[in-house]
Design an enzyme around this catalytic site. Structure first.
Site, mmCIF file in Angstrom:
data_model
loop_
_atom_site.group_PDB
_atom_site.id
_atom_site.type_symbol
_atom_site.label_atom_id
_atom_site.label_comp_id
_atom_site.label_asym_id
_atom_site.label_seq_id
_atom_site.Cartn_x
_atom_site.Cartn_y
_atom_site.Cartn_z
ATOM 1 N N HIS A 94 24.712 50.112 59.905
ATOM 2 C CA HIS A 94 23.911 50.234 61.131
ATOM 3 C C HIS A 94 22.512 49.715 60.852
ATOM 4 O O HIS A 94 22.147 49.490 59.693
ATOM 5 C CB HIS A 94 23.827 51.703 61.549
ATOM 6 C CG HIS A 94 23.107 52.567 60.545
ATOM 7 N ND1 HIS A 94 23.693 52.956 59.348
ATOM 8 C CD2 HIS A 94 21.849 53.058 60.519
ATOM 9 C CE1 HIS A 94 22.824 53.672 58.652
ATOM 10 N NE2 HIS A 94 21.680 53.739 59.335
ATOM 11 N N ARG A 101 25.178 63.918 46.506
ATOM 12 C CA ARG A 101 24.144 62.887 46.497
ATOM 13 C C ARG A 101 23.035 63.315 47.435
ATOM 14 O O ARG A 101 23.239 63.516 48.633
ATOM 15 C CB ARG A 101 24.754 61.574 46.987
ATOM 16 C CG ARG A 101 23.805 60.410 47.214
ATOM 17 C CD ARG A 101 24.529 59.420 48.102
ATOM 18 N NE ARG A 101 23.928 58.095 48.182
ATOM 19 C CZ ARG A 101 23.066 57.726 49.127
ATOM 20 N NH1 ARG A 101 22.630 58.603 50.014
ATOM 21 N NH2 ARG A 101 22.646 56.483 49.166
#
Ligand code: NAG
Ligand code: NAG
Length: 737
Positions: free
Chosen positions: A584, A666
């Site tokens: 995106h 993460r």
């Protein structure tokens, strides 16, 4: 009740079924006085929402017609009443010192003369309005700025096209769609609709016509096209028409400046100015606002529908084309008149002076009576007169004035203001539009200061406006922030938020923490204060660096800060095909088929630079990657690690995604920066305040909702409400990654 009557009345005026609709906007109720545009528009949208397509069409068109009639009335009445003998000032007070250099009038004696002229003019204008618009005159048709903006954006045509489509009037549907699209070239939905219309068999190419082209643009474009084909002779009438219509458009726009709604809007913009003091302060304030508005008409006239920025120097550039074209067809006297007109704007223009000499030499004997065009001479004189007053007011009354013209002689600008104006001039919108990549001069000092290194620049990252910087956090700081994320997630778990799946993939958990939430949790003792404070400090560090690197001359503000952790869900990683975060762009809607990126909601269009600051690397997968605009071809890849910042501009030049996180957790701090100070993150300041004062405000913290998504583009019913309730501001929507 009144509205119902309007509706009934208009339904009666509808063409009987079966008669073809006339194209364009012919009057539906010839001879009748126009109704108020806002009421018509609201009724039209209501009919639209109810699926009453024929009445929606009738009402919307009537709204457009009535709005246009209001504009025409202003212009015509303005012209007529200026010429009204009784409304002119007697010559005497205009030339105050007599031949004996003593004032002819006693002090103050000009007051009744001025007042009488003003009263006569007002009387003339209000009679004229009543004659044209019916009882109540312009006040009855007055509309707010929200509606005028909607009309300027040609919003009614969006509804019209769908209503026409429902009525199976495909030709008109295509024309209305085209009309809307011209003014809204970035409208994604309409783009798709246009493509559909083009594929329909009942629609010919001629159907795509603009129902509202301003005449000066039509003439200007065809004139330029003919010039491009070396047809100066054919181009000339169109170029002359373009100039004539541009001046006429300017007059219409200026006449609108005297309308009550223009005043109201200006007062909103400049709250408080000019409303204090007595009669003369009030008159001066009002007058200055009218002059400011009139001067803005230059930009208004030179801005094409659908564009945000005017054609620079619109009138002088038309005159240049005119003199060249006249010279080409050998009409030297006309060429001279036009080049002399250019010299009115730019007396020192070398090219124009040279052309003038050449024309005069060609003409041979000097021709007396050759001067600049009369329309342009008057235009320049009047404009300079207004500028003189505006600059005077700026210097002595502290009002503001943005001179739209680059040709204003320096002598007109008070010395004290010149320096400041030069800076403002540099920020004229059309100069400012595309953010130029800045030369990297002093950002290195900032980097050194922060102990940061530039690891990869845009070239090494195979793109433009991107960079990888290392060393923004020490391992200890990463530890503190990771702990903060963990504690916050556990606090969330206790209050029932545990186990939230990622909005981007079902194979990962997702925890997001905003700065305010962190501060609130810290106040409640659920997380360490140190972590919450570090979060704030680090986000400011990133902002400083991003600004220094990408935008040294223009301040960047944080608009949103989000500490995000993605955790692989064990046992769900086999054969996993999806990404942790699909490709995106951050401030526009990426269209991988065309490679274009539409900067419009629901994208966060005000985001200008993005930053991702990583906290760890003990996980599998999860690399960031940039792609080509097709969202498929990977151009660069970045492995997260503690203290590494990836910073990049938020537009379509930086499509990016995150590979699947297939094991472990993460964590990264995601930050978005904006040039628009109105989109500055309020929560950042709130969080800072919360962390500073140690008093208790315990009740507050669970009140804040989880961030909600942006609404999808508003459905018609929502717009309807907005039109009805013009004063209400749209709700502030909180955002989510
Ligand atoms: C030049 O143009 C003007 C106005 O269009 C026209 O009246 C005049 O006859 C023309 N002169 C020549 C020499 O063509
Ligand atoms: C940039 O492209 C080259 C060649 O395609 C590639 O070797 C390199 O790894 C890319 N850079 C990054 C940071 O991925």
């Amino acid at each position: 009740m009144l509205r119902l009557l309007h509706l009934l009345l208009l339904l009666l005026l509808l063409p009987p079924p079966g008669t073809p609709e006339p194209p364009g906007l012919a009057a539906l109720s010839p001879g009748a006085y126009p109704q108020a545009p806002d009421l018509l528009y609201a009724d039209g949208l209501r009919a639209y929402a109810a699926g009453a397509w024929a009445s929606a069409v009738a009402l919307l068109r009537e709204a457009l017609r009535s709005q246009a009639e209001l504009g025409r009335m202003r212009r015509d009445c303005g012209v007529r009443c200026t010429a009204e003998p009784g409304a002119a000032l007697p010559a005497a007070p205009l030339d105050v010192p007599g031949p004996d250099s003593r004032p002819r009038l006693a002090p103050g004696a000009w007051e009744p003369l001025l007042l009488r002229a003003a009263l006569r003019r007002a009387e003339c204008l209000s009679h004229c309005a009543v004659r044209r618009l019916g009882p109540g005159g312009a006040a009855r048709l007055r509309v707010g700025s929200a509606l005028r903006d909607a009309f300027r954006r040609r919003e009614p045509y969006n509804y019209l096209q769908r209503a026409y489509y429902q009525l199976k009037k495909l030709d008109l549907a295509a024309a209305a769609a085209h009309t809307f699209f011209i003014a809204n070239p970035k409208h994604l939905q309409m783009r798709e609709d246009m493509a559909k219309y083009r594929r329909m068999s009942g629609i010919r190419q001629q159907s795509f016509r603009d129902l509202e082209t301003p005449p000066h643009w039509a003439a200007y474009d065809s004139g330029l096209e003919l010039l491009g084909r070396q047809e100066a002779g054919l181009a000339l009438p169109r170029l002359e028409e373009a100039l004539h219509e541009s001046l006429a458009q300017m007059e219409s726009c200026r006449a609108g400046c005297e309308g009550p709604e223009e005043q109201q809007r200006d007062e909103e913009e400049e709250e408080g100015t000019g409303n204090h003091g007595g009669l003369y302060e009030a008159i001066a304030g009002h007058w200055i606002r009218v002059l400011q508005c009139r001067q803005r008409c230059v930009g208004d006239t030179a801005t094409r529908p659908g564009r945000s920025f005017p054609v620079p120097d619109f009138l002088p550039s038309q005159l240049r084309r005119l003199h060249e074209a006249h010279a080409q067809v050998g009409n030297l006297s006309q060429a001279i008149e036009n080049v002399l007109s250019v010299l009115l704007f730019y007396p020192e223009d070398e090219e124009a002076k040279e052309a003038l000499n050449q024309y005069q030499a060609q003409l041979g004997e000097p021709r007396p009576g050759l001067g600049p065009r009369e329309d342009i001479r008057q235009y320049v004189l009047r404009s300079l007169g207004e500028k003189r007053q505006l600059y005077y007011a700026m210097e002595h009354l502290g009002t503001s004035f943005k001179d739209p013209d680059p040709w204003t002689p320096t002598a007109f600008i008070p010395e004290r203001l010149r320096e400041k104006l030069r800076e403002d001039q540099e920020q004229r919108p059309w100069d400012q539009e595309p953010p130029q990549p800045k030369p990297l001069t002093d950002w290195k000092d900032v980097l050194l200061l922060e102990g940061v290194t530039l690891t990869q620049d845009a070239r090494q990252l195979n793109g433009s406006e991107r960079a990888v910087l290392d060393g923004l956090l020490t391992p200890a700081e990463c530890g503190v922030l990771l702990q903060l994320a963990k504690d916050a997630a556990e606090a969330g778990a206790r209050s029932g938020y545990r186990g939230r799946r990622s909005p981007h993939t079902p194979h990962e958990h997702f925890d997001g923490l905003t700065v305010l939430k962190a501060a609130q949790l810290a106040r409640a003792g659920a997380v360490g204060t140190q972590g919450a404070k570090l979060l704030l400090e680090v986000s400011e560090r990133v902002r400083t660096l991003t600004q220094a690197y990408f935008s040294p001359e223009r301040p960047l503000h944080l608009s949103f800060t989000h500490l995000v952790c993605r955790s692989a869900i064990e046992g769900e990683q086999e054969q996993r095909m999806d990404l942790s975060h699909p490709v995106h762009a951050d401030n526009c809607i990426l269209d991988p088929d065309t490679g274009e990126c539409w900067r419009e909601p629901p994208a966060y269009t005000y985001r200008d630079y993005s930053g991702l600051l990583y906290l760890n690397d003990d996980f599998q997968g999860g690399d960031l990657f940039f792609t080509e605009p097709n969202a498929l071809t990977v151009r660069a890849q970045v492995r997260p690690r503690c203290g590494r910042l990836v910073a990049f501009s938020s537009g379509g030049e930086n499509p990016h995604g995150v590979w699947a996180v297939t094991r472990g957790r993460r964590c990264a701090l995601a930050l978005w920066h904006t040039w628009a100070s109105e989109h500055k993150e309020q929560e950042w300041t709130e969080a800072k305040e919360l962390l500073q004062e140690p008093e208790e405000k315990e009740d507050e913290e669970e009140e804040k909702e989880m961030p909600s998504r942006d609404p999808s583009p508003e459905p018609p019913s929502y717009r309807l409400q907005r039109v009805q309730d013009k004063s209400e501001k749209p709700p502030r929507v909180r955002e989510e990654l």
